[in-house]
Design a protein around this motif. Structure first.
Motif, PDB file in Angstrom:
ATOM      1  N   ARG A 115      -9.811   6.120   0.072  1.00 43.90           N
ATOM      2  CA  ARG A 115      -8.823   5.228  -0.425  1.00 43.90           C
ATOM      3  C   ARG A 115      -7.467   5.768  -0.033  1.00 43.90           C
ATOM      4  NH1 ARG A 115      -5.408   5.322  -5.029  1.00 43.90           N
ATOM      5  NH2 ARG A 115      -4.639   2.922  -5.672  1.00 43.90           N
ATOM      6  N   ARG A 116      -7.613   7.158  -0.312  1.00 47.55           N
ATOM      7  CA  ARG A 116      -6.482   8.269   0.175  1.00 47.55           C
ATOM      8  C   ARG A 116      -5.939   7.891   1.844  1.00 47.55           C
ATOM      9  NH1 ARG A 116      -4.948  13.385   2.309  1.00 47.55           N
ATOM     10  NH2 ARG A 116      -3.726  14.585   0.883  1.00 47.55           N
ATOM     11  N   LEU A 117      -7.103   7.863   2.624  1.00 46.38           N
ATOM     12  CA  LEU A 117      -6.976   7.683   3.974  1.00 46.38           C
ATOM     13  C   LEU A 117      -6.453   6.216   4.410  1.00 46.38           C
ATOM     14  CD1 LEU A 117      -7.625   9.026   6.858  1.00 46.38           C
ATOM     15  CD2 LEU A 117      -9.810   8.222   6.660  1.00 46.38           C
ATOM     16  N   ILE A 118      -7.017   5.118   3.930  1.00 48.95           N
ATOM     17  CA  ILE A 118      -6.626   3.892   3.884  1.00 48.95           C
ATOM     18  C   ILE A 118      -5.202   3.727   3.736  1.00 48.95           C
ATOM     19  CG2 ILE A 118      -6.806   1.559   3.118  1.00 48.95           C
ATOM     20  CD1 ILE A 118      -9.751   2.228   2.967  1.00 48.95           C
ATOM     21  N   LEU A 119      -4.807   4.434   2.446  1.00 50.15           N
ATOM     22  CA  LEU A 119      -3.285   4.269   2.185  1.00 50.15           C
ATOM     23  C   LEU A 119      -2.383   4.952   3.122  1.00 50.15           C
ATOM     24  CD1 LEU A 119      -3.441   4.635  -1.518  1.00 50.15           C
ATOM     25  CD2 LEU A 119      -2.952   2.690  -0.558  1.00 50.15           C
ATOM     26  N   VAL A 126     -13.162  -6.521  -2.633  1.00 51.64           N
ATOM     27  CA  VAL A 126     -11.999  -6.630  -2.697  1.00 51.64           C
ATOM     28  C   VAL A 126     -10.943  -7.367  -1.360  1.00 51.64           C
ATOM     29  CG1 VAL A 126      -9.659  -5.193  -2.967  1.00 51.64           C
ATOM     30  CG2 VAL A 126     -12.054  -4.756  -4.182  1.00 51.64           C
ATOM     31  N   GLU A 127     -10.040  -8.155  -1.841  1.00 52.80           N
ATOM     32  CA  GLU A 127      -9.300  -8.713  -0.826  1.00 52.80           C
ATOM     33  C   GLU A 127      -8.624  -7.744   0.211  1.00 52.80           C
ATOM     34  OE1 GLU A 127      -8.946 -12.019  -0.082  1.00 52.80           O
ATOM     35  OE2 GLU A 127     -10.269 -12.651  -1.419  1.00 52.80           O
ATOM     36  N   GLY A 128      -8.710  -8.128   1.315  1.00 50.22           N
ATOM     37  CA  GLY A 128      -7.922  -7.074   2.398  1.00 50.22           C
ATOM     38  C   GLY A 128      -6.639  -6.427   1.952  1.00 50.22           C
ATOM     39  N   ALA A 129      -5.492  -7.521   1.645  1.00 48.35           N
ATOM     40  CA  ALA A 129      -4.413  -6.979   1.547  1.00 48.35           C
ATOM     41  C   ALA A 129      -4.252  -5.729   0.316  1.00 48.35           C
ATOM     42  CB  ALA A 129      -3.614  -8.092   1.047  1.00 48.35           C
ATOM     43  N   GLU A 130      -5.365  -5.768  -0.472  1.00 44.67           N
ATOM     44  CA  GLU A 130      -5.042  -5.182  -1.741  1.00 44.67           C
ATOM     45  C   GLU A 130      -5.336  -3.622  -1.396  1.00 44.67           C
ATOM     46  OE1 GLU A 130      -6.869  -5.030  -6.363  1.00 44.67           O
ATOM     47  OE2 GLU A 130      -7.108  -6.752  -5.223  1.00 44.67           O
ATOM     48  N   LEU A 131      -6.286  -3.419  -0.255  1.00 50.50           N
ATOM     49  CA  LEU A 131      -6.510  -1.945   0.165  1.00 50.50           C
ATOM     50  C   LEU A 131      -5.551  -1.142   0.346  1.00 50.50           C
ATOM     51  CD1 LEU A 131      -9.556  -3.667   0.626  1.00 50.50           C
ATOM     52  CD2 LEU A 131      -9.668  -1.997   2.705  1.00 50.50           C
ATOM     53  N   TRP A 132      -4.250  -1.844   0.829  1.00 52.69           N
ATOM     54  CA  TRP A 132      -3.343  -1.067   1.288  1.00 52.69           C
ATOM     55  C   TRP A 132      -2.180  -1.048   0.082  1.00 52.69           C
ATOM     56  CZ3 TRP A 132      -6.153  -3.309   4.915  1.00 52.69           C
ATOM     57  CH2 TRP A 132      -6.527  -2.438   6.146  1.00 52.69           C
ATOM     58  N   ASP A 133      -2.662  -1.386  -1.178  1.00 51.08           N
ATOM     59  CA  ASP A 133      -1.590  -1.503  -2.367  1.00 51.08           C
ATOM     60  C   ASP A 133      -2.054  -0.162  -3.111  1.00 51.08           C
ATOM     61  OD1 ASP A 133      -0.441  -1.944  -4.666  1.00 51.08           O
ATOM     62  OD2 ASP A 133      -1.474  -3.943  -5.245  1.00 51.08           O
ATOM     63  N   ASN A 134      -0.873   0.742  -3.209  1.00 49.89           N
ATOM     64  CA  ASN A 134      -0.801   2.082  -3.926  1.00 49.89           C
ATOM     65  C   ASN A 134      -1.188   1.779  -5.496  1.00 49.89           C
ATOM     66  OD1 ASN A 134      -0.190   4.425  -2.490  1.00 49.89           O
ATOM     67  ND2 ASN A 134       1.169   2.791  -1.622  1.00 49.89           N
ATOM     68  N   ASP A 135      -0.956   0.552  -5.990  1.00 44.55           N
ATOM     69  CA  ASP A 135      -1.098   0.281  -7.340  1.00 44.55           C
ATOM     70  C   ASP A 135      -2.609  -0.168  -7.661  1.00 44.55           C
ATOM     71  OD1 ASP A 135       1.229   1.155  -8.084  1.00 44.55           O
ATOM     72  OD2 ASP A 135       2.207  -0.783  -7.474  1.00 44.55           O
ATOM     73  N   HIS A 156      -4.338  11.074  13.948  1.00 49.41           N
ATOM     74  CA  HIS A 156      -5.676  10.354  14.044  1.00 49.41           C
ATOM     75  C   HIS A 156      -5.963   9.750  15.393  1.00 49.41           C
ATOM     76  CE1 HIS A 156      -5.222   9.379   9.526  1.00 49.41           C
ATOM     77  NE2 HIS A 156      -5.552  10.439   9.723  1.00 49.41           N
ATOM     78  N   ASP A 157      -7.297   9.914  15.563  1.00 45.72           N
ATOM     79  CA  ASP A 157      -7.688   9.323  17.011  1.00 45.72           C
ATOM     80  C   ASP A 157      -8.575   8.083  16.723  1.00 45.72           C
ATOM     81  OD1 ASP A 157      -9.731  10.501  15.917  1.00 45.72           O
ATOM     82  OD2 ASP A 157     -10.614  11.640  17.491  1.00 45.72           O
ATOM     83  N   PHE A 158      -8.147   7.477  15.456  1.00 46.38           N
ATOM     84  CA  PHE A 158      -8.977   6.267  15.250  1.00 46.38           C
ATOM     85  C   PHE A 158      -7.951   5.357  14.251  1.00 46.38           C
ATOM     86  CE2 PHE A 158      -9.449   9.304  11.697  1.00 46.38           C
ATOM     87  CZ  PHE A 158      -8.770   8.758  10.545  1.00 46.38           C
ATOM     88  N   ALA A 159      -8.189   4.109  14.329  1.00 48.60           N
ATOM     89  CA  ALA A 159      -7.153   3.241  13.411  1.00 48.60           C
ATOM     90  C   ALA A 159      -8.117   2.122  12.327  1.00 48.60           C
ATOM     91  CB  ALA A 159      -6.492   2.240  14.508  1.00 48.60           C
ATOM     92  N   LEU A 160      -7.442   2.207  11.150  1.00 51.84           N
ATOM     93  CA  LEU A 160      -8.209   1.092  10.264  1.00 51.84           C
ATOM     94  C   LEU A 160      -7.599  -0.046  10.478  1.00 51.84           C
ATOM     95  CD1 LEU A 160      -8.330   3.770   7.475  1.00 51.84           C
ATOM     96  CD2 LEU A 160     -10.177   3.183   9.163  1.00 51.84           C
ATOM     97  N   LEU A 161      -7.970  -1.299  10.795  1.00 50.79           N
ATOM     98  CA  LEU A 161      -7.707  -2.503  11.257  1.00 50.79           C
ATOM     99  C   LEU A 161      -7.394  -3.355  10.063  1.00 50.79           C
ATOM    100  CD1 LEU A 161     -10.544  -3.376  13.475  1.00 50.79           C
ATOM    101  CD2 LEU A 161      -8.252  -2.552  14.163  1.00 50.79           C
ATOM    102  N   ARG A 162      -6.294  -3.908  10.239  1.00 49.61           N
ATOM    103  CA  ARG A 162      -5.483  -4.850   9.091  1.00 49.61           C
ATOM    104  C   ARG A 162      -5.654  -6.204   9.787  1.00 49.61           C
ATOM    105  NH1 ARG A 162      -0.177  -2.172   5.976  1.00 49.61           N
ATOM    106  NH2 ARG A 162      -0.941  -3.649   4.703  1.00 49.61           N
TER     107      ARG A 162
END
Length: 281
Positions: free
Chosen positions: A28-32, A168-177, A248-254
């Motif tokens: 979760r920390r990494l995704i944010l 969980v819906e994709g957009a919510e993964l990047w929601d700090n709250d 990072h040598d990787f990317a988390l896709l949105r």
């Protein structure tokens, strides 16, 4: 406080990636972080081969609806992609010739087609690079250039909400709250997009091979060869990069839904060809 002390204070010390709860917290920390950092810019330099690779275990009994999914990707041929489909026989030959007897023996220990698909994709993309996608995915907008802007490993982040039993819906993964409790944050092993020799895939293959050849390992597809395996090594790798101060040598896709989506109403999902219908003990 140094990065090392900060990570230690949060509980992310050596070996944390093998603990389910700590790994989820770290992801979760990494995704944010990945969503807020300026890591989405294309460098314009990409050596990832334009090869699309899929797997279906039995070449003789390919279901018509799965064939339709596979055929949806043929539009990439006009963009210069080579398109390949492997099965149990051709995957065994590839692994034997590329890696040798130990990895071939590990592949033979994969007791379900989905497990063999998991293992094969690691073997292929690590050795040759390219774009692996599951056989039940279909093209949407087909914006594959979003994956080819640079040489980073591209992975799809996911989150499962345990109380509701839903994703969980994709957009919510990047929601700090967004809540952390009761949720499992991880990465999928579909798609896999990388140049040859990426260290995360190397570690994922080594970890899966060791588990498969260990007769006492539980036969859990998720943790042995699937997303759990990939997430564990990604977390360890990202932790090491952070400690070393490396980017990072990787990317988390949105953007995966702009390229493809999973087709759920397929006939094989009703029987044991679907790993979810198998009793893993």
């Amino acid at each position: 406080m140094s990065i090392e002390l900060s990570l230690e204070a949060e509980g992310f010390s050596a070996g944390f990636h093998e603990d389910d709860q700590l790994r989820s917290r770290f992801m979760r920390r990494l995704i944010l972080h990945d969503g807020s950092a300026a890591q989405t810019q294309s460098t314009g330099w990409c050596t990832i081969p334009k090869v699309l690779v899929r797997f279906w275990h039995d070449a003789e009994t390919l279901p018509a609806d799965v064939r339709g999914c596979l055929q949806s990707w043929e539009v990439l041929e006009k963009d210069g992609f080579e398109i390949a489909l492997y099965n149990d026989v051709s995957a065994t030959a590839f692994i034997s010739q590329t890696y040798g007897l130990e990895h071939a023996a590990a592949f033979a220990q994969c007791g379900h087609p989905a497990m063999r698909s998991d293992y094969f994709r690691l073997c292929y993309v690590l050795a040759l690079g390219g774009f692996y996608v599951d056989a039940d995915d279909v093209v949407t907008e087909g914006l594959w250039p979003l994956l080819y802007g640079d040489d980073r490993l591209k992975l799809q982040p996911l989150c499962y909400d345990v109380p509701s039993g839903t994703m969980v819906e994709g957009a919510e993964l990047w929601d700090n709250d967004a809540p952390e409790a009761g949720r499992i944050y991880y990465v999928n092993n579909n798609p896999l997009v990388a140049p040859p020799g990426h260290p995360v895939l190397r570690r994922a293959l080594e970890r899966a091979t060791a588990a498969l050849l260990n007769s006492s390992s539980r036969r859990d597809i998720q943790s042995i060869t699937g997303p759990g395996n990939l997430t564990a090594v990604l977390a360890a790798h990202a932790h090491e990069l952070a400690l070393a101060g490396h980017i990072h040598d990787f990317a988390l896709l949105r953007c995966w839904d702009r390229i493809a989506r999973t087709k759920w109403d397929l006939s094989y999902r009703a029987d044991e060809r679907n790993w979810r219908n198998v009793d893993w003990g």
